[in-house]
Scaffold this motif. Sequence first.
Motif, short mmCIF file in Angstrom:
data_model
loop_
_atom_site.label_atom_id
_atom_site.label_comp_id
_atom_site.label_asym_id
_atom_site.label_seq_id
_atom_site.Cartn_x
_atom_site.Cartn_y
_atom_site.Cartn_z
N GLY A 155 52.13 40.43 51.91
CA GLY A 155 52.44 40.62 53.32
C GLY A 155 51.29 40.38 54.28
O GLY A 155 51.46 40.55 55.47
N SER A 156 50.13 39.99 53.79
CA SER A 156 49.03 39.73 54.72
C SER A 156 49.35 38.49 55.54
O SER A 156 50.04 37.58 55.10
N SER A 157 48.88 38.46 56.77
CA SER A 157 49.19 37.32 57.64
C SER A 157 48.58 36.03 57.09
O SER A 157 49.18 34.97 57.21
N PHE A 158 47.42 36.11 56.48
CA PHE A 158 46.78 34.93 55.90
C PHE A 158 47.65 34.36 54.78
O PHE A 158 47.92 33.16 54.72
N ARG A 159 48.11 35.24 53.92
CA ARG A 159 48.96 34.80 52.81
C ARG A 159 50.27 34.22 53.32
O ARG A 159 50.75 33.21 52.82
N ARG A 160 50.86 34.86 54.33
CA ARG A 160 52.12 34.35 54.90
C ARG A 160 51.93 32.95 55.47
O ARG A 160 52.78 32.08 55.29
N ARG A 161 50.81 32.73 56.18
CA ARG A 161 50.56 31.40 56.75
C ARG A 161 50.41 30.36 55.65
O ARG A 161 50.94 29.25 55.77
N LEU A 162 49.68 30.68 54.59
CA LEU A 162 49.52 29.74 53.49
C LEU A 162 50.87 29.43 52.83
O LEU A 162 51.15 28.27 52.51
N LEU A 163 51.68 30.46 52.61
CA LEU A 163 52.99 30.23 52.01
C LEU A 163 53.87 29.35 52.89
O LEU A 163 54.56 28.45 52.40
N GLU A 164 53.84 29.60 54.19
CA GLU A 164 54.65 28.80 55.11
C GLU A 164 54.20 27.35 55.12
O GLU A 164 55.03 26.43 55.10
N ARG A 165 52.90 27.12 55.13
CA ARG A 165 52.39 25.74 55.08
C ARG A 165 52.83 25.05 53.79
O ARG A 165 53.22 23.87 53.81
N GLU A 166 52.75 25.77 52.68
CA GLU A 166 53.13 25.18 51.40
C GLU A 166 54.63 24.88 51.36
O GLU A 166 55.05 23.83 50.88
N ARG A 167 55.45 25.78 51.90
CA ARG A 167 56.90 25.53 51.98
C ARG A 167 57.19 24.27 52.79
O ARG A 167 58.01 23.45 52.38
N GLU A 168 56.53 24.16 53.93
CA GLU A 168 56.75 22.98 54.79
C GLU A 168 56.32 21.70 54.08
O GLU A 168 57.01 20.68 54.16
N ARG A 169 55.21 21.73 53.39
CA ARG A 169 54.74 20.56 52.66
C ARG A 169 55.74 20.16 51.59
O ARG A 169 56.09 18.98 51.43
N ARG B 208 58.97 20.87 51.53
CA ARG B 208 60.18 20.37 52.20
C ARG B 208 60.01 18.91 52.59
O ARG B 208 60.91 18.09 52.42
N ARG B 209 58.85 18.57 53.18
CA ARG B 209 58.60 17.17 53.57
C ARG B 209 58.61 16.25 52.36
O ARG B 209 59.17 15.15 52.43
N GLU B 210 58.00 16.69 51.26
CA GLU B 210 58.00 15.87 50.04
C GLU B 210 59.42 15.66 49.53
O GLU B 210 59.78 14.57 49.08
N GLN B 211 60.24 16.72 49.57
CA GLN B 211 61.61 16.61 49.13
C GLN B 211 62.42 15.65 49.99
O GLN B 211 63.25 14.90 49.49
N GLU B 212 62.17 15.67 51.28
CA GLU B 212 62.91 14.78 52.18
C GLU B 212 62.54 13.32 51.96
O GLU B 212 63.34 12.43 52.22
N GLN B 213 61.35 13.06 51.48
CA GLN B 213 60.89 11.68 51.27
C GLN B 213 61.37 11.11 49.94
O GLN B 213 61.29 9.91 49.72
N LEU B 214 61.86 11.94 49.04
CA LEU B 214 62.33 11.46 47.75
C LEU B 214 63.63 10.67 47.93
O LEU B 214 64.49 11.04 48.73
N PRO B 215 63.77 9.58 47.18
CA PRO B 215 65.03 8.81 47.28
C PRO B 215 66.20 9.60 46.69
O PRO B 215 66.05 10.32 45.71
#
Length: 100
Positions: free
Chosen positions: A75-89, A91-98
């Motif tokens: 629940g730390s804000s630092f950990r939440r930010r890292l998790l959110e960045r990783e989720r977004e990354r 998601r972008r990789e998944q969208e680029q897959l054929p």
Amino acid sequence: MAYLTPDDLERLAHKRAGAKLGWYIHATVYVVVNLLIFALSTYAFGHRPWSVFPLLGWGVGVALHGVAVFMLGDGSSFRRRLLERERERLRREQEQLPRS
């Protein structure tokens, strides 16, 4: 953050409070013991600056404990930010897959 039930919130609050209390106890013991060691090294055994070694060594442990509790703990804000960045990354990789 996913929706948490009142029981989940209570459990998480107890876990976080326990972790923080553990760090505060650790830091207090560190200060008290190192003051005693400093007094012994200065007044009891002659003035030798050997007390700096346990001070620094244990200080690293207290600092790492604090980082684990306050910055990287659940629940730390630092950990939440890292998790959110990783989720977004991911998601972008998944969208680029054929699609097949």
